[in-house]
Design a protein around this motif. Structure first.
Motif, mmCIF file in Angstrom:
data_model
loop_
_atom_site.group_PDB
_atom_site.id
_atom_site.type_symbol
_atom_site.label_atom_id
_atom_site.label_comp_id
_atom_site.label_asym_id
_atom_site.label_seq_id
_atom_site.Cartn_x
_atom_site.Cartn_y
_atom_site.Cartn_z
ATOM 1 N N GLY A 80 0.814 -1.214 0.000
ATOM 2 C CA GLY A 80 0.000 0.000 0.000
ATOM 3 C C GLY A 80 0.843 1.256 0.000
ATOM 4 N N ASN A 114 2.365 1.636 -3.522
ATOM 5 C CA ASN A 114 1.353 2.079 -4.474
ATOM 6 C C ASN A 114 1.040 3.560 -4.286
ATOM 7 O OD1 ASN A 114 -1.782 2.370 -5.287
ATOM 8 N ND2 ASN A 114 -0.838 0.730 -6.482
ATOM 9 N N SER A 141 -14.105 7.708 -12.579
ATOM 10 C CA SER A 141 -12.752 7.224 -12.294
ATOM 11 C C SER A 141 -12.113 6.642 -13.548
ATOM 12 C CB SER A 141 -12.780 6.161 -11.191
ATOM 13 O OG SER A 141 -13.318 6.682 -9.996
ATOM 14 N N THR A 193 -7.891 1.093 -13.307
ATOM 15 C CA THR A 193 -6.652 0.654 -12.666
ATOM 16 C C THR A 193 -6.324 -0.762 -13.131
ATOM 17 O OG1 THR A 193 -7.875 -0.173 -10.725
ATOM 18 C CG2 THR A 193 -7.036 2.083 -10.626
ATOM 19 N N THR A 223 -4.571 -4.505 -12.153
ATOM 20 C CA THR A 223 -4.109 -5.474 -11.167
ATOM 21 C C THR A 223 -3.840 -6.792 -11.885
ATOM 22 O OG1 THR A 223 -5.371 -4.472 -9.352
ATOM 23 C CG2 THR A 223 -4.670 -6.763 -9.070
ATOM 24 N N SER A 238 -0.656 -10.778 -7.867
ATOM 25 C CA SER A 238 -0.904 -9.827 -6.790
ATOM 26 C C SER A 238 -1.234 -10.548 -5.479
ATOM 27 C CB SER A 238 -2.043 -8.888 -7.182
ATOM 28 O OG SER A 238 -2.371 -8.024 -6.123
ATOM 29 N N ASN A 258 1.011 -10.698 -2.003
ATOM 30 C CA ASN A 258 0.420 -10.254 -0.731
ATOM 31 C C ASN A 258 0.567 -11.317 0.349
ATOM 32 O OD1 ASN A 258 -0.374 -7.745 -1.697
ATOM 33 N ND2 ASN A 258 -2.380 -8.480 -2.371
ATOM 34 N N THR A 274 -0.551 -4.087 -8.247
ATOM 35 C CA THR A 274 -1.867 -4.098 -7.612
ATOM 36 C C THR A 274 -2.497 -2.714 -7.674
ATOM 37 O OG1 THR A 274 -1.133 -5.822 -6.077
ATOM 38 C CG2 THR A 274 -3.152 -4.655 -5.518
ATOM 39 N N ASP A 275 -3.688 -2.631 -8.262
ATOM 40 C CA ASP A 275 -4.483 -1.402 -8.278
ATOM 41 C C ASP A 275 -3.667 -0.212 -8.783
ATOM 42 O OD1 ASP A 275 -6.883 -0.087 -7.938
ATOM 43 O OD2 ASP A 275 -6.453 0.531 -5.887
ATOM 44 N N LEU A 276 -2.975 -0.405 -9.901
ATOM 45 C CA LEU A 276 -2.103 0.619 -10.464
ATOM 46 C C LEU A 276 -2.865 1.437 -11.494
ATOM 47 C CD1 LEU A 276 0.968 1.395 -10.230
ATOM 48 C CD2 LEU A 276 1.267 0.147 -12.371
ATOM 49 N N SER A 277 -2.887 2.746 -11.329
ATOM 50 C CA SER A 277 -3.594 3.607 -12.266
ATOM 51 C C SER A 277 -2.915 3.574 -13.636
ATOM 52 C CB SER A 277 -3.631 5.046 -11.739
ATOM 53 O OG SER A 277 -4.156 5.930 -12.711
#
Length: 421
Positions: free
Chosen positions: A53, A56, A175, A178, A180, A185, A189, A211-214
């Motif tokens: 987190g 990121n 939005s 993103t 992932t 991932s 984790n 993970t959850d990358l824009s």
């Protein structure tokens, strides 16, 4: 008959050639820093500095800094100082949020770049065509554009603000997607959760990247790489950089200096506009007064730290983005960072002592001792100091890197057409 050559003895007091920092040395320093952070995490039980987190969030915070710095790099490589990046970022935040709300966020990104490019066009017109001092023009842009955006914001979104959505705030835009990587991932984790020495830290860092990358982060990385190849591997880039080194000589060889300066400064504004659009479309999903918070100036600091090179700019942006993201995460991470920096300064003092640079070694040792005492005598870092961390790091890094900087020779100089004839 054989001849032998003898080495010429060095003249006492003659200057020695400075050793360059090569990629193996950079990788070795990164590995050493990772081992140090892992050791501190194992000793303190706080692994937040390498958590997925945190990584990121650091990448997200680095994007506006990197894009603003990339804008400064393009402009200054052509010989035009652009401290108006902050104002151009504000234009990007407003135009990006406005069009993102009316149409969609993808068009909003382009609108943000267009808004910043208009600011770059204004800066180019004032500095290149009329020959106004670059600093004066940049300060004027930083005052003019935010004032216009704040005024239009209060007029255009008056009804929305009256409905209690928040003062000086635009309606939210949709939005952007993103990315992932499934499977990888989750696996990373799981490894991170075991807190294995070094292995879990590496897993946390890689996990933060997958993970959850824009998608805007990927676009920003591609723009940095493309800028390197365009500016250092093409004839166009050679001509543009020649305008920042010696515009008179460039003109004598047939280069249209005005054209290249205009192109570079407009592109500079477009990159800054993209940085602002990221803040209003990805980080917050709306426009708000004061949204940039000085990131345009931090972007300039990252560019200077990177010695006007895209690779160094990326490293500087990552450093400043990491410290900027600390205030958004667990405050204990900043407290642990004190211990990490103290140990790093202690190792640096030992290195300078080995090289017989005793003054630098003593200064590093004093700083290490002070930070170590700060960590030992406190349980946390006050919130105002956490917020100020990115700006303090900016000043410290610039002070340490000032001896190795080499800006373009004609950077900031007023150039008038016809000097090369």
């Amino acid at each position: 008959m054989s001849t032998a050559t003898t080495a010429r003895p060095k003249t006492p007091g003659a200057p020695t050639k400075k050793s360059k920092i090569t990629w193996p040395i950079v990788l070795l320093l990164i590995a050493g820093a990772l081992v140090l952070v892992s050791a501190v995490g194992a000793a303190t039980g706080n692994h937040g500095l390498t958590a997925s987190g945190q990584i990121n969030a650091a990448l997200g915070a680095a994007v506006p800094i990197a894009m603003a710095g990339l804008g400064g790099l393009w402009s200054e490589r052509a010989g035009v100082v652009n401290i108006g990046l902050e104002g151009m970022m504000v234009a990007g935040t407003f135009c990006g949020a406005w069009v993102g709300f009316l149409v969609n966020p993808w068009v909003g990104l382009l609108a943000g770049m267009a808004g910043g490019a208009l600011g770059g066009l204004l800066h180019a017109l004032v500095t290149v065509t009329f020959g106004v001092d670059h600093i004066v023009s940049g300060v004027g842009i930083n005052l003019l554009i935010p004032g216009i955006c704040a005024y239009v914001n209060r007029i255009y979104y008056r009804d929305y603000v009256a409905n209690g959505a928040g003062a000086n705030q635009s309606p939210p835009a949709d939005s952007l997607p993103t990315i992932t990587i499934p499977g990888l991932s989750d696996w990373l984790n799981d490894i991170e959760a075991h807190h294995w020495f070094l292995v879990s830290d590496v897993a946390g860092i890689v996990g933060g990247v997958v993970t959850d990358l824009s998608v805007v982060i990927l676009i920003a990385a591609a723009l940095i790489v493309a800028s390197y190849f365009l500016l250092w591997r093409t004839v166009f880039g050679l001509r543009l950089r020649s305008c920042g080194e010696n515009p008179t000589a460039a003109e004598s060889l047939g280069v249209n200096v005005y054209k290249y300066k205009y192109f570079a400064v407009i592109a500079s504004g477009a990159f800054a506009g993209l940085a602002g659009a990221y803040l209003s479309l990805v980080a917050a999903h709306f426009y708000k007064d004061g949204q940039t918070q000085g990131r345009g100036f931090i972007g300039l600091a990252a560019m200077i730290f990177g010695n006007w090179m895209p690779g160094g700019l990326a490293v500087g942006s990552g450093l400043f983005g990491f410290t900027d993201s600390l205030q958004l995460r667990d405050a204990d991470n900043v407290h642990v960072l004190l211990l990490v920096i103290a140990l790093a300064m202690g190792l640096l003092a030992m290195w300078h002592g080995y090289r017989r640079k005793y003054t630098t070694a003593v200064i590093s040792l004093v700083v290490a001792g002070g930070l170590g005492l700060w960590y030992a005598l406190t349980d946390s870092v006050e919130r105002p100091l956490i917020v100020a961390t990115p700006y303090v790091i900016t000043l410290v890094v610039l002070a340490l890197a000032s001896q190795r900087l080499r800006p373009p020779k004609a950077d900031g100089q007023i150039y008038r057409k016809g000097e090369g004839k």
